[in-house]
Design a protein around this motif. Structure first.
Motif, PDB file in Angstrom:
ATOM      1  N   UNK A 167     -12.702   6.723  -7.609  1.00 27.85           N
ATOM      2  CA  UNK A 167     -13.484   7.387  -6.565  1.00 27.85           C
ATOM      3  C   UNK A 167     -14.461   8.380  -7.181  1.00 27.85           C
ATOM      4  N   UNK A 168     -14.006   9.147  -8.155  1.00 27.91           N
ATOM      5  CA  UNK A 168     -14.873  10.120  -8.821  1.00 27.91           C
ATOM      6  C   UNK A 168     -16.020   9.424  -9.539  1.00 27.91           C
ATOM      7  N   UNK A 169     -15.727   8.308 -10.203  1.00 29.04           N
ATOM      8  CA  UNK A 169     -16.768   7.563 -10.916  1.00 29.04           C
ATOM      9  C   UNK A 169     -17.788   6.992  -9.934  1.00 29.04           C
ATOM     10  N   UNK A 170     -17.314   6.488  -8.798  1.00 32.76           N
ATOM     11  CA  UNK A 170     -18.239   5.947  -7.807  1.00 32.76           C
ATOM     12  C   UNK A 170     -19.120   7.055  -7.210  1.00 32.76           C
ATOM     13  N   UNK A 171     -18.542   8.222  -6.977  1.00 36.05           N
ATOM     14  CA  UNK A 171     -19.352   9.333  -6.456  1.00 36.05           C
ATOM     15  C   UNK A 171     -20.409   9.754  -7.470  1.00 36.05           C
ATOM     16  N   UNK A 172     -20.037   9.789  -8.749  1.00 33.29           N
ATOM     17  CA  UNK A 172     -21.003  10.153  -9.790  1.00 33.29           C
ATOM     18  C   UNK A 172     -22.107   9.113  -9.867  1.00 33.29           C
ATOM     19  N   UNK A 173     -21.741   7.844  -9.787  1.00 39.04           N
ATOM     20  CA  UNK A 173     -22.736   6.775  -9.856  1.00 39.04           C
ATOM     21  C   UNK A 173     -23.670   6.851  -8.656  1.00 39.04           C
ATOM     22  N   UNK A 174     -23.093   7.087  -7.492  1.00 31.36           N
ATOM     23  CA  UNK A 174     -23.911   7.162  -6.285  1.00 31.36           C
ATOM     24  C   UNK A 174     -24.910   8.314  -6.366  1.00 31.36           C
ATOM     25  N   UNK A 206       0.835  -1.202   0.000  1.00 32.56           N
ATOM     26  CA  UNK A 206       0.000   0.000   0.000  1.00 32.56           C
ATOM     27  C   UNK A 206       0.866   1.247   0.000  1.00 32.56           C
ATOM     28  N   UNK A 207       1.939   1.224   0.772  1.00 32.13           N
ATOM     29  CA  UNK A 207       2.845   2.369   0.808  1.00 32.13           C
ATOM     30  C   UNK A 207       3.537   2.547  -0.540  1.00 32.13           C
ATOM     31  N   UNK A 208       3.945   1.443  -1.154  1.00 26.91           N
ATOM     32  CA  UNK A 208       4.591   1.521  -2.459  1.00 26.91           C
ATOM     33  C   UNK A 208       3.620   2.083  -3.490  1.00 26.91           C
ATOM     34  N   UNK A 209       2.381   1.602  -3.487  1.00 27.91           N
ATOM     35  CA  UNK A 209       1.392   2.085  -4.438  1.00 27.91           C
ATOM     36  C   UNK A 209       1.021   3.532  -4.153  1.00 27.91           C
ATOM     37  N   UNK A 210       1.050   3.910  -2.894  1.00 28.87           N
ATOM     38  CA  UNK A 210       0.703   5.271  -2.530  1.00 28.87           C
ATOM     39  C   UNK A 210       1.625   6.303  -3.155  1.00 28.87           C
ATOM     40  N   UNK A 211       2.821   5.884  -3.525  1.00 31.15           N
ATOM     41  CA  UNK A 211       3.782   6.787  -4.138  1.00 31.15           C
ATOM     42  C   UNK A 211       3.719   6.737  -5.662  1.00 31.15           C
ATOM     43  N   UNK A 212       2.966   5.807  -6.215  1.00 33.48           N
ATOM     44  CA  UNK A 212       2.898   5.627  -7.659  1.00 33.48           C
ATOM     45  C   UNK A 212       1.866   6.580  -8.259  1.00 33.48           C
ATOM     46  N   UNK A 213       2.304   7.447  -9.169  1.00 33.10           N
ATOM     47  CA  UNK A 213       1.404   8.453  -9.747  1.00 33.10           C
ATOM     48  C   UNK A 213       0.275   7.829 -10.561  1.00 33.10           C
ATOM     49  N   UNK A 214       0.571   6.799 -11.347  1.00 32.35           N
ATOM     50  CA  UNK A 214      -0.471   6.147 -12.149  1.00 32.35           C
ATOM     51  C   UNK A 214      -1.529   5.523 -11.252  1.00 32.35           C
ATOM     52  N   UNK A 215      -1.080   4.865 -10.181  1.00 30.39           N
ATOM     53  CA  UNK A 215      -2.025   4.259  -9.250  1.00 30.39           C
ATOM     54  C   UNK A 215      -2.910   5.329  -8.622  1.00 30.39           C
ATOM     55  N   UNK A 216      -2.315   6.432  -8.191  1.00 24.72           N
ATOM     56  CA  UNK A 216      -3.087   7.512  -7.578  1.00 24.72           C
ATOM     57  C   UNK A 216      -4.095   8.093  -8.561  1.00 24.72           C
ATOM     58  N   UNK A 217      -3.687   8.261  -9.821  1.00 22.24           N
ATOM     59  CA  UNK A 217      -4.583   8.796 -10.845  1.00 22.24           C
ATOM     60  C   UNK A 217      -5.766   7.855 -11.051  1.00 22.24           C
ATOM     61  N   UNK A 218      -5.481   6.558 -11.155  1.00 30.39           N
ATOM     62  CA  UNK A 218      -6.553   5.573 -11.343  1.00 30.39           C
ATOM     63  C   UNK A 218      -7.467   5.497 -10.129  1.00 30.39           C
ATOM     64  N   UNK A 219      -6.872   5.554  -8.943  1.00 24.99           N
ATOM     65  CA  UNK A 219      -7.667   5.505  -7.715  1.00 24.99           C
ATOM     66  C   UNK A 219      -8.593   6.717  -7.635  1.00 24.99           C
ATOM     67  N   UNK A 220      -8.074   7.876  -7.950  1.00 24.14           N
ATOM     68  CA  UNK A 220      -8.897   9.090  -7.909  1.00 24.14           C
ATOM     69  C   UNK A 220     -10.005   9.044  -8.955  1.00 24.14           C
ATOM     70  N   UNK A 221      -9.709   8.493 -10.134  1.00 18.28           N
ATOM     71  CA  UNK A 221     -10.738   8.357 -11.170  1.00 18.28           C
ATOM     72  C   UNK A 221     -11.823   7.388 -10.717  1.00 18.28           C
TER      73      UNK A 221
END
Length: 61
Positions: A36-43, A19-34
């Motif tokens: 979260x945004x998609x789930x908020x829109x769906x909700x 989790x710490x390693x992924x937390x520093x990965x920019x691609x992972x963060x971008x995908x995670x944020x996308x």
């Protein structure tokens, strides 16, 4: 004996390490944020009951 201690510590904390390693990965963060945004829109467009059923699906729960 020392190897057993290291393996036990690694096994106990491996999810944290990754989790710490992924937390520093920019691609992972971008995908995670996308995601979260998609789930908020769906909700926002479906009922709370449907959202709870969505979260109960095996791949999301």
């Amino acid at each position: 004996m020392e190897n057993q201690k290291l393996e036990a510590c690694y096994s106990e904390h491996s999810h944290t390490i990754f989790s710490e390693m992924l937390g520093e990965d920019e691609d992972y963060q971008r995908l995670k944020n996308a995601k979260i945004a998609a789930e908020k829109a769906m909700q926002s467009v479906i009922s709370q009951e449907a959202w709870n059923q969505y979260l109960a699906l095996p791949c999301f729960g």
